[in-house]
Design a protein around this motif. Structure first.
Motif, PDB file in Angstrom:
ATOM      1  N   TYR A 174       1.898   2.313  35.121  1.00 17.19           N
ATOM      2  CA  TYR A 174       2.673   3.231  35.817  1.00 17.19           C
ATOM      3  C   TYR A 174       3.872   3.173  35.194  1.00 17.19           C
ATOM      4  CZ  TYR A 174       5.297   5.078  39.892  1.00 17.19           C
ATOM      5  OH  TYR A 174       6.089   6.022  40.489  1.00 17.19           O
ATOM      6  N   VAL A 175       4.551   4.480  35.067  1.00 11.15           N
ATOM      7  CA  VAL A 175       5.728   5.042  34.517  1.00 11.15           C
ATOM      8  C   VAL A 175       6.698   5.241  35.687  1.00 11.15           C
ATOM      9  CG1 VAL A 175       7.017   6.365  32.880  1.00 11.15           C
ATOM     10  CG2 VAL A 175       4.624   5.363  32.528  1.00 11.15           C
ATOM     11  N   PRO A 176       7.676   4.644  36.060  1.00  7.61           N
ATOM     12  CA  PRO A 176       8.417   4.995  37.323  1.00  7.61           C
ATOM     13  C   PRO A 176       9.300   6.163  37.027  1.00  7.61           C
ATOM     14  CG  PRO A 176       8.527   2.366  36.827  1.00  7.61           C
ATOM     15  CD  PRO A 176       7.839   3.244  35.766  1.00  7.61           C
ATOM     16  N   ALA A 177       9.908   6.177  35.734  1.00 10.71           N
ATOM     17  CA  ALA A 177      10.802   7.472  35.468  1.00 10.71           C
ATOM     18  C   ALA A 177      10.112   8.807  35.752  1.00 10.71           C
ATOM     19  CB  ALA A 177      11.349   7.288  34.243  1.00 10.71           C
ATOM     20  N   LEU A 178       8.690   8.916  35.462  1.00  9.84           N
ATOM     21  CA  LEU A 178       8.121   9.946  35.660  1.00  9.84           C
ATOM     22  C   LEU A 178       7.030  10.105  36.906  1.00  9.84           C
ATOM     23  CD1 LEU A 178       7.148  10.677  31.760  1.00  9.84           C
ATOM     24  CD2 LEU A 178       8.956  11.617  33.213  1.00  9.84           C
ATOM     25  N   SER A 179       6.871   8.963  37.360  1.00 10.52           N
ATOM     26  CA  SER A 179       5.959   8.820  38.450  1.00 10.52           C
ATOM     27  C   SER A 179       4.702   9.391  38.261  1.00 10.52           C
ATOM     28  CB  SER A 179       6.605   9.566  39.678  1.00 10.52           C
ATOM     29  OG  SER A 179       7.777   9.462  40.273  1.00 10.52           O
ATOM     30  N   ILE A 180       4.046   8.728  37.072  1.00 15.87           N
ATOM     31  CA  ILE A 180       2.668   8.961  36.363  1.00 15.87           C
ATOM     32  C   ILE A 180       2.204   7.750  36.124  1.00 15.87           C
ATOM     33  CG2 ILE A 180       3.472  11.300  35.506  1.00 15.87           C
ATOM     34  CD1 ILE A 180       3.420   9.804  32.779  1.00 15.87           C
ATOM     35  N   TYR A 181       0.709   7.747  35.815  1.00 14.19           N
ATOM     36  CA  TYR A 181       0.277   6.537  35.422  1.00 14.19           C
ATOM     37  C   TYR A 181      -0.095   7.085  33.848  1.00 14.19           C
ATOM     38  CZ  TYR A 181       0.102   4.431  40.041  1.00 14.19           C
ATOM     39  OH  TYR A 181       0.122   3.641  41.200  1.00 14.19           O
ATOM     40  N   TRP A 182       0.146   6.093  32.870  1.00 13.71           N
ATOM     41  CA  TRP A 182      -0.284   6.237  31.609  1.00 13.71           C
ATOM     42  C   TRP A 182      -1.717   5.605  31.536  1.00 13.71           C
ATOM     43  CZ3 TRP A 182       1.291   8.906  27.406  1.00 13.71           C
ATOM     44  CH2 TRP A 182       0.890   8.806  26.209  1.00 13.71           C
ATOM     45  N   ASN A 183      -2.644   6.676  31.012  1.00 14.79           N
ATOM     46  CA  ASN A 183      -4.032   6.131  30.855  1.00 14.79           C
ATOM     47  C   ASN A 183      -4.561   6.889  29.769  1.00 14.79           C
ATOM     48  OD1 ASN A 183      -4.212   8.938  31.790  1.00 14.79           O
ATOM     49  ND2 ASN A 183      -4.642   8.270  34.013  1.00 14.79           N
TER      50      ASN A 183
END
Length: 470
Positions: A116-125
């Motif tokens: 999880y990348v909090p700054a972008l609200s995405i999951y790096w997968n």
């Protein structure tokens, strides 16, 4: 999601071709490669599908100019004797690009990590990582061009900078012939090139805002109008093979499944296609729970068939390269187009499954004409319009490519034999268009005449019919 990048690519080919003719091939190519790599890398961090779509459109717009710019730069930097082989080699690499992308995806996509990348609200997968990996080839290519590739010497010469063109040629010669010096005292454009360039300059004179329209209009005026129309129609005809190339994975997968069960030995190619469509329709009609156990993976044997088809394309491109050097682009490609068209027509005649699939593969081998077609285009247009001409004629093919794919989907699903015959016939008619182009078959120079020195001491060879260079 698919249509928007397609439109961006169509527009980008013309824009980057025009810029390449005005600002230089190398400079614009570096900008296109760097921009495409950055926007594609940024797309891997997109927090929404809207931003992802926007960034993919930008990537396609920037990347659409790479192929015509590379082919133009290469054609103007390589000597005439080896130019066709160099262009065909680059086209071969382009045909292998889908395999390279698959090779990158195979080890990355199965990965199960998710951060999880909090700054972008995405999951790096894994799929985001794959998009980032797809930027690496552009970065590596950009660095190679920056370090080892110079601007087109012919482009520099057409701008009146003879000293700059000589420096570029000396740099190229130093890399290839380290221990020798370039034995050239001066450079000049041939009379036809100079006359066309002057005509284009007069036609394109005017305000800067109208320069782009003037260059495009020059392609639709004599004497270039004929070549613009023929090259565009050739690239359109190529799309009738490209549309069937998309069906190759599905056909190979279904053929392998049927042959493994012993059901497909007596089926025709069209029957295999119809069974594939029926299987898809039945799978979609099943409830979600019933379909959950169905595997979506492609058969390993089918992958081997696809690799064999790719190998066949590489072999065909190698044979074509040898034929072009001996018989010229026009005559060699004419034979290839007719052979591939005949193979497609025989595939529609109702041959058994294995034979029909082999004939179908023979039809889609015709996609290798993209290299010779590009070589033909860069040889027909003058330096100051070359990048734009290549991009514009290829854009015509891309525009029709969207419609040919839809037409192929419709005909193969409902009127398979008619579709195979129609597409094969349209592709084969490209041979008639090729006959309208000037012959590029190189005639062997006449045997050198030995002239005796008046003193009778030495013989000095006289070369007859000195070949011209461009």
């Amino acid at each position: 999601m698919l249509a928007a990048p397609f439109v961006a690519g169509v527009v980008g080919s013309v824009v980057w071709g025009w810029l390449g003719d005005r600002r230089g091939r190398r400079r614009v190519l570096l900008g296109a490669l760097g921009g495409a790599a950055l926007t594609n890398a940024a797309a891997s961090l997109a927090p929404s599908w809207q931003l992802l779509l926007l960034l993919q459109c930008a990537t396609t717009f920037l990347g659409s100019g790479v192929y015509p710019l590379v082919m133009t730069l290469l054609s103007e930097s390589a000597p005439r004797a080896s130019r066709d082989r160099a262009l065909l080699a680059v086209a071969t690499v382009m045909l292998c690009s889908q395999g390279v992308m698959a090779g990158l995806a195979i080890p990355i996509i199965p990965l199960t990590f998710s951060y999880y990348v909090p700054a972008l609200s995405i999951y790096w997968n894994s799929w985001r990582m794959l998009m980032l990996a797809y930027s690496l080839p552009a970065i590596v290519a950009g660095l190679g061009i920056w370090l080892f590739i110079q601007e087109s010497p012919k482009f520099v010469l057409s701008k009146g900078d003879e000293d700059g063109a000589m420096k570029i040629l000396k740099f190229i010669y130093k890399i290839n012939k380290v221990d020798e010096k370039l034995q050239v005292q001066g450079l000049f454009l041939d009379s036809q090139e100079m006359a066309t360039a002057m005509a284009g300059a007069e036609a394109g004179a005017g305000e800067a805002a109208a320069a782009g329209r003037g260059r495009v209009a020059a392609l639709f005026r004599a004497p270039l109008r004929k070549y613009t129309a023929i090259c565009t129609l050739l690239f359109i005809g190529m799309q009738f093979v490209g549309a069937f190339l998309i069906w190759l994975p599905k056909i190979s997968n279904q053929l392998t499944k049927l042959l493994q069960t012993g059901e497909g030995s007596d089926m025709t190619l069209c029957a295999i296609i119809e069974s594939s469509l029926y299987a898809e329709t039945r799978a979609l009609a099943e409830p979600a729970g019933a379909a959950s156990g169905v595997s979506c993976s492609i058969n390993v044997s089918a992958l081997l068939i696809l690799l064999a088809a790719c190998s066949l394309q590489l072999i065909a491109n190698g044979v074509l390269s040898l034929a072009v050097g001996r018989y010229g682009r026009r005559d060699s490609v004419t034979v290839l187009v007719l052979a591939c068209g005949a193979s497609g027509a025989l595939a529609a005649a109702g041959a058994p499954a294995a034979v029909g699939a082999a004939l179908y593969a023979g039809l889609v081998v015709g996609i290798v004409v993209v290299g010779p077609y590009t070589a033909i285009a860069v040889s027909l247009f003058p330096t100051h319009l070359r990048s734009l001409a290549v991009g514009l004629t290829m854009t015509g093919g891309r525009l029709c490519g969207f419609f040919t794919i839809q037409l192929a989907n419709y005909l193969l699903g409902r009127h398979c034999r008619l579709g195979l015959l129609l597409f094969s016939a349209v592709f084969a008619t490209s041979a008639l268009l090729l006959r309208l182009l000037p012959s590029d078959r190189r005639r062997r120079p006449r045997v050198a005449i030995e002239s005796a020195d008046p003193s009778g001491v030495a013989l000095k060879p006289l070369r007859v019919n000195k070949p011209t260079t461009d």
